[in-house]
Design an enzyme around this catalytic site. Structure first.
Site, PDB file in Angstrom:
ATOM      1  N   SER A  14      33.891  72.109  57.471  1.00 22.62           N
ATOM      2  CA  SER A  14      32.624  71.566  57.953  1.00 22.62           C
ATOM      3  C   SER A  14      32.724  71.039  59.383  1.00 22.62           C
ATOM      4  CB  SER A  14      32.147  70.439  57.036  1.00 22.62           C
ATOM      5  OG  SER A  14      30.976  69.845  57.558  1.00 22.62           O
ATOM      6  N   LYS A  65      23.949  70.481  45.943  1.00 20.98           N
ATOM      7  CA  LYS A  65      22.606  70.065  46.352  1.00 20.98           C
ATOM      8  C   LYS A  65      21.672  69.817  45.162  1.00 20.98           C
ATOM      9  CE  LYS A  65      23.035  72.182  50.878  1.00 20.98           C
ATOM     10  NZ  LYS A  65      22.473  73.085  51.908  1.00 20.98           N
ATOM     11  N   ASN A  86      20.080  67.512  50.513  1.00 16.09           N
ATOM     12  CA  ASN A  86      21.258  67.660  51.380  1.00 16.09           C
ATOM     13  C   ASN A  86      21.565  66.393  52.169  1.00 16.09           C
ATOM     14  OD1 ASN A  86      19.336  67.662  53.490  1.00 16.09           O
ATOM     15  ND2 ASN A  86      20.507  69.161  54.659  1.00 16.09           N
ATOM     16  N   ASP A 102      17.337  70.885  55.461  1.00 18.76           N
ATOM     17  CA  ASP A 102      17.731  72.273  55.714  1.00 18.76           C
ATOM     18  C   ASP A 102      16.585  73.120  56.263  1.00 18.76           C
ATOM     19  OD1 ASP A 102      20.412  72.105  55.009  1.00 18.76           O
ATOM     20  OD2 ASP A 102      20.039  72.583  52.903  1.00 18.76           O
ATOM     21  N   GLY A 127      19.450  84.953  48.131  1.00 16.37           N
ATOM     22  CA  GLY A 127      20.006  83.814  47.426  1.00 16.37           C
ATOM     23  C   GLY A 127      18.922  82.971  46.779  1.00 16.37           C
TER      24      GLY A 127
END
Length: 277
Positions: A14, A65, A86, A102, A127
């Protein structure tokens, strides 16, 4: 000193600590931001332990999440719509505010940074997990001509279609259901690139595509973007800009100030190319 963190599994890759350190420097905030690896079965305990030790806020990444949504006891409107969180803000008296930055981060990166208006466009979103859930409503709010959701498990995509059906023209199915269709924008919201893999993309899916966008970021083209390039997509973008933009929204929630992002996006991309810089 106020402490913040990003939690995920995996999380060592990250760049959120890098980004927030630059936001703090830019705005004069004194804070510490770290990365926390949570065991797959101990997200809730990891988050609560962080709060007990004085943590003020937290970013949540793959695969937590949905669990973050369940743990929050107060939600922003956009988190409620996404049913995925998030960002945590740990307030007084045990209150955990859950937000989802997001979608606004993605839309801002595409429309402002990449100068790609979404109104009237045909969009394919790959997704149906937490990353996808968080961006559907903000995408639909830009009034695209169509938003299609493709997933390995069509039932999950269909569930998201029903959830957001009242907000715009949205459809769903398995990946190959969209073979032969033309999309202006194709977004990879799966975690496949994290494992150097590809979603089950039909042949020539990128034919006529103006922009291929991978929500994950890398120092090189992801497999998704490599295929898009090979199939003739007009422009390629990874999620570095989105990461900075959604982080700026989290920073705004925590500190009441939205940092400037263009400089930090350039710094992040340079860091990805030259990790020791």
């Amino acid at each position: 000193m106020d402490t913040y963190a990003v939690v995920g599994n995996p999380v060592a890759h990250s760049k959120s600590p890098f980004i927030h350190a630059r936001f703090a420097q830019q705005t004069g905030r004194i804070m510490h931001y770290t990365a926390l690896l949570a065991p797959l079965d101990r997200f809730e305990q990891t988050a609560l332990d962080f709060r007990k030790t004085g943590g003020k806020g937290m970013n949540i990444t793959v695969p937590f999440k949905f669990e973050a949504f369940a743990l929050a006891n107060q939600l922003t409107d956009r988190a409620s719509a996404a049913r995925a969180v998030n960002t945590f803000w740990f307030e007084e008296k045990g209150k955990i505010l859950g937000d989802n930055t997001d979608g606004v981060g993605l839309v801002r990166d595409i429309e402002v940074n990449l100068n790609f208006p979404l109104a009237g466009k045909h969009i394919l979103l790959m997704g149906a997990g937490g990353a996808a859930s968080g961006v559907i409503l903000p995408l639909l709010q830009q009034q695209p001509g169509l938003l299609a959701i493709a997933n390995r498990t069509p039932d999950k995509a269909a569930s998201l279609q029903r959830q957001f059906a009242s907000h715009g023209n949205i459809t769903s199915g398995y990946y190959h259901d969209f073979a032969g269709q033309n999309f202006d924008l194709i977004i990879n919201a799966t975690s496949a690139s994290l494992h150097n893999e590809l979603p089950p993309i039909p042949a020539d899916l990128f034919h006529g595509t103006s922009l291929a966008y991978d929500m994950l970021y890398s120092s090189r083209l992801t497999p998704f973007l490599e295929l898009a390039k090979m199939q003739g997509a007009g422009y390629l973008a990874d999620g570095a800009g989105m990461l900075v933009e959604q982080a700026a929204e989290s920073f705004l929630l925590w500190h009441g100030i939205r940092p400037e992002t263009q400089t930090v996006i350039r710094q992040l991309k340079d860091n990805l190319r030259h990790p020791t810089s």
